[in-house]
Design a protein around this motif. Sequence first.
Motif, PDB file in Angstrom:
ATOM      1  N   VAL A  22     -35.797 -52.038 -81.423  1.00 43.72           N
ATOM      2  CA  VAL A  22     -35.629 -53.387 -81.971  1.00 43.72           C
ATOM      3  C   VAL A  22     -36.837 -54.252 -81.626  1.00 43.72           C
ATOM      4  N   LYS A  23     -37.390 -54.071 -80.431  1.00 42.80           N
ATOM      5  CA  LYS A  23     -38.587 -54.828 -80.053  1.00 42.80           C
ATOM      6  C   LYS A  23     -39.741 -54.533 -81.009  1.00 42.80           C
ATOM      7  N   LEU A  50     -43.015 -56.327 -85.826  1.00 38.98           N
ATOM      8  CA  LEU A  50     -43.564 -56.071 -87.155  1.00 38.98           C
ATOM      9  C   LEU A  50     -43.135 -57.134 -88.168  1.00 38.98           C
ATOM     10  N   THR A  51     -42.212 -58.000 -87.751  1.00 38.97           N
ATOM     11  CA  THR A  51     -41.670 -59.023 -88.626  1.00 38.97           C
ATOM     12  C   THR A  51     -42.297 -60.370 -88.288  1.00 38.97           C
ATOM     13  N   LEU A  75     -28.250 -50.564 -88.088  1.00 36.76           N
ATOM     14  CA  LEU A  75     -28.794 -51.880 -87.766  1.00 36.76           C
ATOM     15  C   LEU A  75     -27.855 -52.646 -86.847  1.00 36.76           C
ATOM     16  N   PHE A  76     -26.557 -52.523 -87.091  1.00 34.76           N
ATOM     17  CA  PHE A  76     -25.579 -53.211 -86.247  1.00 34.76           C
ATOM     18  C   PHE A  76     -25.516 -52.573 -84.860  1.00 34.76           C
ATOM     19  N   GLU A  77     -25.407 -51.249 -84.818  1.00 33.93           N
ATOM     20  CA  GLU A  77     -25.235 -50.559 -83.543  1.00 33.93           C
ATOM     21  C   GLU A  77     -26.463 -50.671 -82.650  1.00 33.93           C
ATOM     22  N   SER A  78     -27.642 -50.751 -83.249  1.00 27.69           N
ATOM     23  CA  SER A  78     -28.876 -50.850 -82.464  1.00 27.69           C
ATOM     24  C   SER A  78     -29.113 -52.250 -81.915  1.00 27.69           C
ATOM     25  N   GLY A  79     -28.433 -53.230 -82.483  1.00 31.83           N
ATOM     26  CA  GLY A  79     -28.670 -54.621 -82.096  1.00 31.83           C
ATOM     27  C   GLY A  79     -29.685 -55.316 -82.966  1.00 31.83           C
ATOM     28  N   ALA A 135     -30.415 -59.431 -83.489  1.00 26.89           N
ATOM     29  CA  ALA A 135     -31.759 -59.933 -83.168  1.00 26.89           C
ATOM     30  C   ALA A 135     -32.356 -60.693 -84.342  1.00 26.89           C
ATOM     31  N   LEU A 136     -32.155 -60.198 -85.555  1.00 27.18           N
ATOM     32  CA  LEU A 136     -32.675 -60.882 -86.741  1.00 27.18           C
ATOM     33  C   LEU A 136     -31.963 -62.215 -86.962  1.00 27.18           C
ATOM     34  N   LYS A 137     -30.653 -62.213 -86.785  1.00 26.73           N
ATOM     35  CA  LYS A 137     -29.895 -63.444 -86.996  1.00 26.73           C
ATOM     36  C   LYS A 137     -30.201 -64.497 -85.932  1.00 26.73           C
ATOM     37  N   ALA A 138     -30.696 -64.038 -84.784  1.00 25.20           N
ATOM     38  CA  ALA A 138     -31.025 -64.971 -83.705  1.00 25.20           C
ATOM     39  C   ALA A 138     -32.382 -65.623 -83.898  1.00 25.20           C
TER      40      ALA A 138
END
Length: 212
Positions: free
Chosen positions: A36-37, A42-43, A57-61, A65-68
């Motif tokens: 995720v880091k 990259l974003t 995407l959900f299980e990895s967190g 992270a994107l919504k935060a």
Amino acid sequence: MSPKQTFYETQAETILKNLEKRQIKGYYCSTSQDAVKIALSLTEANTTVSFGGSMSLFESGAMDALKARTDIRLIDRSLAKTPEEIKQAYRDSFYADTYFMSTNAITLDGQLVNIDGNGNRVAALIYGPDQVILLCGMNKVVPTVEDAVRRVHNLATPPNCIRLHKNTPCASTGICADCLSSDCICNQVVITRRSGTPNRIKVILVGEVLGY
């Protein structure tokens, strides 16, 4: 490092070399946290981001992270209240700077295999967003494209149909019936053997079991 972790890392090295031959940028992380880091790095800030349906995407967190993040515009179709708003979110995703998803399977020689219901996820993978970032658990690695298709039909689609409350034979029996049910989510079969634009597609392999 456990034997399984060593195996994942060794196998990933082979896949990353093959992805490079296909103009796909590859990464390997032993944990979802590290994956995720990389994905977030990259974003870029002040860009538009969207995503396809993905338990990985959900299980990895990654989704949390994107919504935060407050420095990106996230196209979140889960906030849509009408079918028209959902359709608009799908269409807006093609103009996103970055699109997040997983892959239903990845072969040892670096090919991505995805089977989709609506087609919005595979469509964005093929064309539209400037970059596509895939988080993929090593449980989705298979030897060949044929094995990948079998994996999706027999291991991924049945639990997805149960999750989505689809009235399909596989949801009732756990076995693919090659159905043409009105609820079928195996409508589009896409094999990505190469990225036409160098490094547009980025695959982050994760040494964990993620998704279906």
